[in-house]
Design a protein around this motif. Structure first.
Motif, mmCIF file in Angstrom:
data_model
loop_
_atom_site.group_PDB
_atom_site.id
_atom_site.type_symbol
_atom_site.label_atom_id
_atom_site.label_comp_id
_atom_site.label_asym_id
_atom_site.label_seq_id
_atom_site.Cartn_x
_atom_site.Cartn_y
_atom_site.Cartn_z
ATOM 1 N N VAL A 86 0.848 -1.197 0.000
ATOM 2 C CA VAL A 86 0.000 0.000 0.000
ATOM 3 C C VAL A 86 0.881 1.243 0.000
ATOM 4 O O VAL A 86 1.893 1.300 0.708
ATOM 5 C CB VAL A 86 -0.924 0.040 1.241
ATOM 6 N N LEU A 87 0.500 2.231 -0.791
ATOM 7 C CA LEU A 87 1.066 3.574 -0.705
ATOM 8 C C LEU A 87 -0.032 4.514 -0.247
ATOM 9 O O LEU A 87 -1.091 4.581 -0.875
ATOM 10 C CB LEU A 87 1.598 4.041 -2.062
ATOM 11 N N VAL A 88 0.212 5.239 0.835
ATOM 12 C CA VAL A 88 -0.700 6.295 1.282
ATOM 13 C C VAL A 88 -0.065 7.630 0.918
ATOM 14 O O VAL A 88 0.882 8.083 1.559
ATOM 15 C CB VAL A 88 -0.985 6.211 2.791
ATOM 16 N N ASN A 89 -0.555 8.234 -0.148
ATOM 17 C CA ASN A 89 -0.064 9.524 -0.639
ATOM 18 C C ASN A 89 -0.703 10.625 0.197
ATOM 19 O O ASN A 89 -1.735 11.188 -0.183
ATOM 20 C CB ASN A 89 -0.447 9.693 -2.112
ATOM 21 N N ASN A 90 -0.092 10.936 1.318
ATOM 22 C CA ASN A 90 -0.712 11.843 2.280
ATOM 23 C C ASN A 90 -0.074 13.235 2.315
ATOM 24 O O ASN A 90 -0.743 14.196 2.689
ATOM 25 C CB ASN A 90 -0.646 11.222 3.680
ATOM 26 N N VAL A 138 -3.630 4.790 -1.987
ATOM 27 C CA VAL A 138 -4.589 5.654 -1.305
ATOM 28 C C VAL A 138 -4.111 7.091 -1.464
ATOM 29 O O VAL A 138 -3.041 7.453 -0.964
ATOM 30 C CB VAL A 138 -4.708 5.297 0.189
ATOM 31 N N ASN A 139 -4.871 7.889 -2.178
ATOM 32 C CA ASN A 139 -4.538 9.295 -2.381
ATOM 33 C C ASN A 139 -5.395 10.156 -1.454
ATOM 34 O O ASN A 139 -6.625 10.046 -1.466
ATOM 35 C CB ASN A 139 -4.798 9.704 -3.833
ATOM 36 N N ALA A 220 -7.601 8.367 9.637
ATOM 37 C CA ALA A 220 -6.830 7.118 9.694
ATOM 38 C C ALA A 220 -7.766 5.913 9.671
ATOM 39 O O ALA A 220 -7.496 4.906 8.995
ATOM 40 C CB ALA A 220 -5.954 7.104 10.934
ATOM 41 N N GLU A 221 -8.862 5.995 10.388
ATOM 42 C CA GLU A 221 -9.814 4.879 10.417
ATOM 43 C C GLU A 221 -10.494 4.693 9.056
ATOM 44 O O GLU A 221 -10.822 3.569 8.675
ATOM 45 C CB GLU A 221 -10.836 5.110 11.523
ATOM 46 N N SER A 222 -10.687 5.787 8.324
ATOM 47 C CA SER A 222 -11.239 5.681 6.976
ATOM 48 C C SER A 222 -10.263 4.961 6.047
ATOM 49 O O SER A 222 -10.668 4.146 5.201
ATOM 50 C CB SER A 222 -11.556 7.069 6.425
ATOM 51 N N ILE A 223 -8.992 5.266 6.191
ATOM 52 C CA ILE A 223 -7.962 4.598 5.396
ATOM 53 C C ILE A 223 -7.920 3.111 5.739
ATOM 54 O O ILE A 223 -7.850 2.250 4.848
ATOM 55 C CB ILE A 223 -6.593 5.262 5.617
ATOM 56 N N LEU A 224 -7.976 2.808 7.028
ATOM 57 C CA LEU A 224 -7.993 1.407 7.458
ATOM 58 C C LEU A 224 -9.183 0.673 6.853
ATOM 59 O O LEU A 224 -9.047 -0.454 6.359
ATOM 60 C CB LEU A 224 -8.043 1.326 8.981
ATOM 61 N N TYR A 225 -10.340 1.302 6.865
ATOM 62 C CA TYR A 225 -11.538 0.700 6.279
ATOM 63 C C TYR A 225 -11.312 0.359 4.813
ATOM 64 O O TYR A 225 -11.645 -0.745 4.343
ATOM 65 C CB TYR A 225 -12.719 1.659 6.428
ATOM 66 N N ALA A 226 -10.720 1.293 4.064
ATOM 67 C CA ALA A 226 -10.542 1.090 2.627
ATOM 68 C C ALA A 226 -9.540 -0.015 2.318
ATOM 69 O O ALA A 226 -9.787 -0.868 1.461
ATOM 70 C CB ALA A 226 -10.099 2.395 1.969
ATOM 71 N N ILE A 227 -8.426 -0.032 3.022
ATOM 72 C CA ILE A 227 -7.375 -0.986 2.659
ATOM 73 C C ILE A 227 -7.613 -2.366 3.246
ATOM 74 O O ILE A 227 -7.012 -3.346 2.778
ATOM 75 C CB ILE A 227 -5.969 -0.476 3.041
#
Length: 247
Positions: A86-90, A138-139, A220-227
């Motif tokens: 995973v890449l999180v482009n934050n 994840v952008n 952060a929890e939204s990102i966790l949900y998606a991945i």
């Protein structure tokens, strides 16, 4: 939910705010997080906190505006762990200003970080994800990637780009290469993002605003949900707004 144990997740802008909260949360879920930002001291402190809690973290100081530096970040993650899941482009900046004030240097900084920095990360991870046969990008966009407001013309433009880019990537990559793509679109979040604003009129407009912003952990929890969704699922967009925010 999919198990994140031993997944390798690169997070840019990890030294504070959404990036920091995301790194902590995903490490708690068993992921091996790769922490990228310019402030090495902050990254080292975050790594120490994660490791003290039993997690795994790797620090790679990175300026996302430097394509070679981002390539080094991704290569280091891959060389260390043998994969990049995973890449999180934050990483992003938000020096809002009224167009008539022509803060051209700030406009260019937003393009360099919010657009080019995102593209540098994508360009570095895609060959690896294609080769390994899976991946997730994840952008971090914004509600500003949907709605334009006074003082935000250039910033909104950069986030509209990220939202459109994410949709185009998903259409091209998800079916053919098993690479999922998600655009996370926060409303107002209590982070350091507003610290880059120099326009006094914008800063004055923030005074007296009565609204409880989101916390970084909410995103952060939204990102966790998606991945962590099953592989058959691509969470394409997540818009997360404070209850009291109208725009």
């Amino acid at each position: 939910m999919a198990d994140l144990t031993d997944q390798v997740i690169i997070i840019t802008g990890a030294s504070s705010g959404i990036g920091e909260a995301t790194a902590q949360l995903l490490a708690e879920e068993g992921a091996r997080v790769v922490l990228a930002a310019r402030r090495e001291e902050r990254l080292n402190e975050l790594r120490d906190e994660i490791e003290a809690d039993g997690g795994t973290a790797l620090v790679v100081p990175t300026d996302v505006t430097d394509r070679e530096a981002v390539g080094h970040l991704v290569d280091t993650a891959h060389d260390t762990y043998g994969q990049v899941d995973v890449l999180v482009n934050n990483a992003g900046i938000m020096p809002l200003s009224m167009m008539a004030k022509t803060h051209e240097e700030e406009w260019e900084q937003m393009v360099d970080v919010n657009i080019k920095g995102v593209l540098h990360g994508i360009g570095a991870v895609l060959p690896i994800m294609k080769e390994q046969g899976h991946g997730h990008v994840v952008n971090i966009s914004s509600v500003a990637g949907r709605r334009v407001f006074p003082g935000g013309a250039v910033y909104c433009g950069t986030k509209f780009f990220v939202t459109a880019l994410s949709e185009g990537m998903r259409n091209e990559l998800s079916k053919q290469h098993n690479i999922r793509v998600t655009s996370i679109e926060p409303g107002a979040v209590a982070t350091e993002l507003t610290h880059t604003i120099t326009d006094e009129d914008i800063l004055e407009s923030f005074e007296g605003m009565e609204m409880e912003p989101l916390a970084s952990i909410d995103i952060a929890e939204s990102i966790l949900y998606a991945i962590s969704a099953p592989n058959r699922v691509n969470v394409e967009e997540v818009l997360v707004m404070p209850r009291e925010q109208a725009m």
